[in-house]
Design a protein around this motif. Sequence first.
Motif, PDB file in Angstrom:
ATOM      1  N   LEU A 134       0.832  -1.207   0.000  1.00  0.00           N
ATOM      2  CA  LEU A 134       0.000   0.000   0.000  1.00  0.00           C
ATOM      3  C   LEU A 134       0.866   1.256   0.000  1.00  0.00           C
ATOM      4  CD1 LEU A 134      -2.838  -1.008   2.503  1.00  0.00           C
ATOM      5  CD2 LEU A 134      -3.004  -0.791   0.008  1.00  0.00           C
ATOM      6  N   ARG A 135       1.957   1.244   0.769  1.00  0.00           N
ATOM      7  CA  ARG A 135       2.869   2.398   0.786  1.00  0.00           C
ATOM      8  C   ARG A 135       3.483   2.627  -0.596  1.00  0.00           C
ATOM      9  NH1 ARG A 135       3.995   0.466   5.946  1.00  0.00           N
ATOM     10  NH2 ARG A 135       5.754  -0.761   5.218  1.00  0.00           N
ATOM     11  N   GLN A 136       3.842   1.551  -1.287  1.00  0.00           N
ATOM     12  CA  GLN A 136       4.417   1.679  -2.619  1.00  0.00           C
ATOM     13  C   GLN A 136       3.401   2.306  -3.582  1.00  0.00           C
ATOM     14  OE1 GLN A 136       7.644   0.801  -3.586  1.00  0.00           O
ATOM     15  NE2 GLN A 136       7.938   0.598  -1.391  1.00  0.00           N
ATOM     16  N   LEU A 137       2.161   1.858  -3.505  1.00  0.00           N
ATOM     17  CA  LEU A 137       1.114   2.388  -4.382  1.00  0.00           C
ATOM     18  C   LEU A 137       0.796   3.843  -4.038  1.00  0.00           C
ATOM     19  CD1 LEU A 137      -1.133  -0.775  -4.495  1.00  0.00           C
ATOM     20  CD2 LEU A 137       0.108   0.220  -6.432  1.00  0.00           C
ATOM     21  N   GLN A 138       0.808   4.186  -2.765  1.00  0.00           N
ATOM     22  CA  GLN A 138       0.557   5.569  -2.360  1.00  0.00           C
ATOM     23  C   GLN A 138       1.700   6.479  -2.805  1.00  0.00           C
ATOM     24  OE1 GLN A 138      -0.112   5.246   1.866  1.00  0.00           O
ATOM     25  NE2 GLN A 138      -2.309   4.932   1.604  1.00  0.00           N
ATOM     26  N   ALA A 139       2.931   6.026  -2.638  1.00  0.00           N
ATOM     27  CA  ALA A 139       4.081   6.846  -3.032  1.00  0.00           C
ATOM     28  C   ALA A 139       4.067   7.138  -4.527  1.00  0.00           C
ATOM     29  CB  ALA A 139       5.387   6.141  -2.642  1.00  0.00           C
ATOM     30  N   ALA A 140       3.565   6.194  -5.311  1.00  0.00           N
ATOM     31  CA  ALA A 140       3.502   6.373  -6.759  1.00  0.00           C
ATOM     32  C   ALA A 140       2.248   7.126  -7.198  1.00  0.00           C
ATOM     33  CB  ALA A 140       3.546   5.005  -7.452  1.00  0.00           C
ATOM     34  N   GLY A 141       1.319   7.375  -6.264  1.00  0.00           N
ATOM     35  CA  GLY A 141       0.107   8.127  -6.588  1.00  0.00           C
ATOM     36  C   GLY A 141      -1.055   7.284  -7.065  1.00  0.00           C
ATOM     37  N   TRP A 142      -0.901   5.970  -7.067  1.00  0.00           N
ATOM     38  CA  TRP A 142      -1.992   5.105  -7.532  1.00  0.00           C
ATOM     39  C   TRP A 142      -3.074   4.927  -6.470  1.00  0.00           C
ATOM     40  CZ3 TRP A 142      -2.054   5.039 -12.424  1.00  0.00           C
ATOM     41  CH2 TRP A 142      -0.890   4.925 -13.185  1.00  0.00           C
ATOM     42  N   LEU A 143      -2.737   5.112  -5.207  1.00  0.00           N
ATOM     43  CA  LEU A 143      -3.698   5.030  -4.105  1.00  0.00           C
ATOM     44  C   LEU A 143      -3.553   6.262  -3.226  1.00  0.00           C
ATOM     45  CD1 LEU A 143      -3.643   1.391  -2.637  1.00  0.00           C
ATOM     46  CD2 LEU A 143      -5.439   2.468  -3.990  1.00  0.00           C
ATOM     47  N   ARG A 144      -4.644   6.565  -2.531  1.00  0.00           N
ATOM     48  CA  ARG A 144      -4.631   7.652  -1.554  1.00  0.00           C
ATOM     49  C   ARG A 144      -5.330   7.138  -0.300  1.00  0.00           C
ATOM     50  NH1 ARG A 144      -7.454  12.327  -4.001  1.00  0.00           N
ATOM     51  NH2 ARG A 144      -5.465  12.661  -5.020  1.00  0.00           N
ATOM     52  N   ALA A 145      -4.774   7.490   0.857  1.00  0.00           N
ATOM     53  CA  ALA A 145      -5.425   7.152   2.115  1.00  0.00           C
ATOM     54  C   ALA A 145      -6.600   8.105   2.301  1.00  0.00           C
ATOM     55  CB  ALA A 145      -4.444   7.265   3.269  1.00  0.00           C
ATOM     56  N   ALA A 146      -7.734   7.544   2.646  1.00  0.00           N
ATOM     57  CA  ALA A 146      -8.946   8.342   2.849  1.00  0.00           C
ATOM     58  C   ALA A 146      -9.372   8.232   4.317  1.00  0.00           C
ATOM     59  CB  ALA A 146     -10.058   7.849   1.915  1.00  0.00           C
ATOM     60  N   ALA A 147     -10.466   8.829   4.624  1.00  0.00           N
ATOM     61  CA  ALA A 147     -10.982   8.821   5.999  1.00  0.00           C
ATOM     62  C   ALA A 147     -11.264   7.399   6.463  1.00  0.00           C
ATOM     63  CB  ALA A 147     -12.251   9.661   6.076  1.00  0.00           C
ATOM     64  N   GLY A 148     -11.105   7.175   7.747  1.00  0.00           N
ATOM     65  CA  GLY A 148     -11.444   5.886   8.333  1.00  0.00           C
ATOM     66  C   GLY A 148     -10.500   4.765   7.971  1.00  0.00           C
ATOM     67  N   GLY A 149      -9.282   5.101   7.570  1.00  0.00           N
ATOM     68  CA  GLY A 149      -8.309   4.070   7.223  1.00  0.00           C
ATOM     69  C   GLY A 149      -8.573   3.396   5.889  1.00  0.00           C
ATOM     70  N   GLU A 150      -9.421   4.006   5.079  1.00  0.00           N
ATOM     71  CA  GLU A 150      -9.722   3.426   3.774  1.00  0.00           C
ATOM     72  C   GLU A 150      -8.721   3.898   2.731  1.00  0.00           C
ATOM     73  OE1 GLU A 150     -13.798   4.281   2.843  1.00  0.00           O
ATOM     74  OE2 GLU A 150     -14.493   2.637   4.090  1.00  0.00           O
ATOM     75  N   HIS A 151      -8.591   3.124   1.683  1.00  0.00           N
ATOM     76  CA  HIS A 151      -7.717   3.450   0.570  1.00  0.00           C
ATOM     77  C   HIS A 151      -8.568   3.548  -0.691  1.00  0.00           C
ATOM     78  CE1 HIS A 151      -5.119   1.685   3.608  1.00  0.00           C
ATOM     79  NE2 HIS A 151      -4.180   2.466   3.112  1.00  0.00           N
ATOM     80  N   VAL A 152      -8.285   4.557  -1.515  1.00  0.00           N
ATOM     81  CA  VAL A 152      -9.029   4.760  -2.750  1.00  0.00           C
ATOM     82  C   VAL A 152      -8.058   5.056  -3.882  1.00  0.00           C
ATOM     83  CG1 VAL A 152     -11.111   5.612  -1.586  1.00  0.00           C
ATOM     84  CG2 VAL A 152      -9.362   7.230  -2.325  1.00  0.00           C
ATOM     85  N   VAL A 153      -8.469   4.714  -5.086  1.00  0.00           N
ATOM     86  CA  VAL A 153      -7.753   5.178  -6.267  1.00  0.00           C
ATOM     87  C   VAL A 153      -8.268   6.584  -6.522  1.00  0.00           C
ATOM     88  CG1 VAL A 153      -7.348   4.840  -8.733  1.00  0.00           C
ATOM     89  CG2 VAL A 153      -7.525   2.849  -7.225  1.00  0.00           C
TER      90      VAL A 153
END
Length: 170
Positions: A134-153
């Motif tokens: 998840l950290r790799q995807l977030q660092a590349a911008g493919w995922l973003r952490a959202a409210a409540g610990g959720e992850h979204v594209v």
Amino acid sequence: MDDLPARVAALEERVAALETAPTTTTPPLDIDAVDRFWALTGLTARVDRPASSGAVMMVGDVRTPAGDEARWQYALTTDDLLAADWSDLAPVLAALGHPVRLALLRAVLDGARTARELADAVDVGSTGQVYHHLRQLQAAGWLRAAAGGEHVVPAERLVPLLTTLLAAVR
């Protein structure tokens, strides 16, 4: 790099406009229509030939199984793409180069959002391994952490993600 803050501000403005744009329902895409190259025809009409070497465009109007929607388009001239430093793109592309990360993105698009849900949806091993990917995807911008610990594209990355996958189809 001097214009980076202005470029980021412009992108944020475009994303905000896209996220508030009304959605419309369109009929199914008919690739056997009279002008099956309608998108290419429109792009070609906007390219200054012969001064330009052409352009490349990605466009999409999508709704994921989880209900996320995005209508998005982006184009660059061939000259701009060929002049860019492609090594800057390596981390973004590398993030998609792992089967677990692709499976995590698929699970997010299908509706799994929290790390726990993603760990259950994807056979990855430990929760720590899920967080690593998840950290790799977030660092590349493919995922973003959202409210409540959720992850979204992020909406602005949904069409680029799908067009990148489309480019890999043989």
